[in-house]
Design an enzyme around this catalytic site. Structure first.
Site, PDB file in Angstrom:
ATOM      1  N   LEU A  45      -3.284   3.052   8.617  1.00 30.56           N
ATOM      2  CA  LEU A  45      -3.861   2.181   8.044  1.00 30.56           C
ATOM      3  C   LEU A  45      -5.498   2.361   7.789  1.00 30.56           C
ATOM      4  CD1 LEU A  45      -2.125  -0.949   9.827  1.00 30.56           C
ATOM      5  CD2 LEU A  45      -1.401   0.401   7.960  1.00 30.56           C
TER       6      LEU A  45
ATOM      7  N   GLY B  41      -0.247   4.331  11.213  1.00 30.40           N
ATOM      8  CA  GLY B  41       0.753   4.155  10.166  1.00 30.40           C
ATOM      9  C   GLY B  41       1.374   5.295   9.264  1.00 30.40           C
TER      10      GLY B  41
ATOM     11  N   ASN C 220      -0.608   5.728  17.838  1.00 30.62           N
ATOM     12  CA  ASN C 220      -1.741   5.652  18.793  1.00 30.62           C
ATOM     13  C   ASN C 220      -2.681   4.548  18.860  1.00 30.62           C
ATOM     14  OD1 ASN C 220      -2.577   6.587  16.147  1.00 30.62           O
ATOM     15  ND2 ASN C 220      -4.515   7.218  16.908  1.00 30.62           N
ATOM     16  N   GLU C 221      -2.184   3.372  18.257  1.00 27.84           N
ATOM     17  CA  GLU C 221      -3.105   2.217  18.070  1.00 27.84           C
ATOM     18  C   GLU C 221      -3.735   1.641  19.381  1.00 27.84           C
ATOM     19  OE1 GLU C 221      -0.151   2.702  16.839  1.00 27.84           O
ATOM     20  OE2 GLU C 221      -0.197   2.140  14.629  1.00 27.84           O
TER      21      GLU C 221
END
Lengths: 294, 294, 294
Positions: free
Chosen positions: A100, A145, A169-170
């Site tokens: 994202l 994303g 890996n957010e």
């Protein structure tokens, strides 16, 4: 005919399991390569296989424009009965997609956040619920994303370069993957690996990702195209109808869960991303990225 | 006493978790080998282990008669407190069971389809929900319904011959495995392997099936009987009551799901199998099988 | 401030996902090592890591007193914002914890059974739902409830000694692990391994437990502390808020299920454990243990 907005796309998807896509009685629709700004699409009508190549420098980040184009391209292919399978890959060296686009989540209006998040949802609903065979040819790193796109395909082939990594890996950015990222991840790697990988925000080098099934196969870069074609041919050897009903049976519960909580999920995203602490941490992350480049 | 129809069998099964099966205060019931047309059953009262051998040439296909006999045999053993475990194997070389008998699904009446499908459901409810220890000694290939029988046991031992394969290959015939085949499969191999194997209709050679847990153990053919006996003895070393409650806890959700949607599942089967396109594809498949033999 | 009873603890837990734990604006609360009868707790304020060492000879069995002390210690750490992670290990050679104390389940009153079972539930709700990073350093055998403690942590490191075993072996004692033990187990090892291990009451030697993911890592005994510290540091490198929300998302369904059926689960335990056949089998098991020692 291409729908300009997101809502019509969405409505069409929700009936995908009952509306037949193929009309073999009609004459072949003319279909050539089409390319917009960010994604190159080529359809080989003899095999029924389309290739979508992400080419949005520098890192194929998923901006609102990119997601809109991605959804429109998928819809065009889904509605073209000459197309039975899609290969998703990158035209940019070393990166599949960086995930994202953080600039879409920083310092924007509530309305913008809502529109952006709806587009992210739309992309996943369309890809995870696609009637076509979808194969990810992961020829570079694939965080967040980007990893979700790969996870949403039917099969994942990755270049065996250990410098390429993949994962959700957010958490490393101080944000939280939404429940449907998590559901998709658990369906691929199981609960235990998903739990620790999500909490640690792990980016797994290709060989490790392969070991626990996050990617199905590793190949040398020069063999990627050949291997992807062979896998696609194997999947297309099956009758579409039985394969599609089977795919729907496997994925319906998870798709339905987002459809049922879509507005709530958008509100959650907005209230989370609007927090000053989150905004600050995203700004710091962008600063760090800029310094890295500079 | 043997129930002649399916409904009484079914009713009995639904209370299996509350009705105690064992009555150790009663004298030993006389029990010798019994054999009907298609299944040979031997009970060793000293060990409490029965062996069911499929012997319905040429390929142990699951016809209505076979399924009825299978259910009755299982019920007899389930109600015989001298029997604590069942080994399921084949008396036919190279084949465990070829799965559902296609002739039962081709050119028959709606009533016949309903009766047949109810028998398939009954077989699975009875086997997957059995209070006895069930071990599959897979001594030959085991596609589709044959694979389901193996999946429904507590433990699967397969002959390590790579020419023997196992899997839910329904998609290859243009048909779709029902949701409870899928649930049983996911419980054994997990979501990712089930998803791709079901969509591809994969038949996995024994060594590959072992690698991802579709079978628990591989042995040379000459060691199969000895190994199966040893595994059964290990399972029977546990107290029945605790083991049965544990098994019920693990399998109840999936069993309940079919019980709750049983009539709906029958109607789905009938309307799917009655389609002319499906009938045509099954006829073609049978032609192909005949040519292979001839 | 330490809550004397179980109910207040429980109420606090139920709101854990909404109530912020950290108050970085307040001055550092004084916090030194505290030790009660059965558990030694040390908090290193510089790293934010606490170590809980079970020291209840001979085998760290989970008596009502032990469980109460365990819950209180966890609550103290959970409410101390200087503590971000907990390492759980044993001060007794060769044993991590032997699981639930059988004397608490034998020949006692209904009220006692209820109080005991509520404490077992409380311990699990608190540990599995902890906001802190929890790492089990399994330095000895870990059957039944001992295994549950390890399973409830975020990560499990075990000494690679094959004489140390781990597993939910309740079935071997003629009792049944409750559904939330099972849910926790399935989340770690998947359905197939959980199903056979629970039915067989398997105690897996460390190397085998590692092979199917019941423990995440094996180390030589002399490296355990160093390795545990390194893993903890890796987990603490992540921002707490995102990690906690992610953990909650992964575990909430299973936690909620017990919260919703807590009283029912207590009643089930009481009526099961009060059966004369179960009491007899537990008495026999205790006799056997005594003879072993003698």
């Amino acid at each position: 005919s291409v729908s300009p907005g997101m809502l019509p796309l969405c409505r069409r998807l929700m009936v995908w399991s009952t509306a037949p896509r193929q009309s073999p009685g009609l004459p072949l629709a003319p279909c050539r390569a089409f390319s917009n700004n960010k994604i190159m699409v080529e359809l080989d009508e003899s095999s029924g296989v389309a290739t979508m190549k992400f080419k949005s420098p520098p890192v194929n980040s998923l901006s609102l424009d990119f997601l809109t184009e991605f959804c429109i391209s998928l819809e065009k292919l889904e509605n073209n009965w000459a197309c039975r399978g899609v290969i998703i890959t990158s035209a940019i060296p070393k990166i599949f997609s960086s995930g994202l686009d953080i600039t879409e989540m920083c310092g924007k209006s509530t309305e913008h956040y809502a529109e952006f998040w709806r587009a992210v949802q739309e992309m996943w609903l369309r890809l995870y619920g696609s009637n076509m065979v979808t194969v990810a040819a992961v020829n570079g790193s694939s965080p967040a994303g980007g990893c979700l796109i790969a996870l949403s395909c039917d099969y994942r082939i990755m270049v065996e370069n250990p410098k390429f990594s993949i994962g959700l890996n957010e958490a490393q950015l101080g944000i939280v993957a939404p429940f449907w990222f998590k559901d998709t991840f658990v369906n691929v790697v199981g609960h235990r690996v998903a739990e620790s990988s999500l909490q640690l925000g792990s980016l797994h080098p290709a060989p490790k990702a392969h070991r626990f099934g996050l990617v199905d196969e590793l190949v040398p870069e020069e063999k990627l195209q050949e291997k992807t074609g062979a896998v696609m041919a194997q999947w297309l050897a099956l009758p579409d109808h039985a394969r599609q009903l089977t795919k729907s049976m496997m994925r319906k519960a998870v798709l339905d869960r987002l459809v049922a909580h879509r507005e709530e999920d958008i509100q959650n995203f907005i209230s989370f991303i609007s927090k000053e602490s989150i905004q600050k941490s995203l700004r710091m992350y962008m600063e760090m990225l800029k310094k890295k480049k500079g």
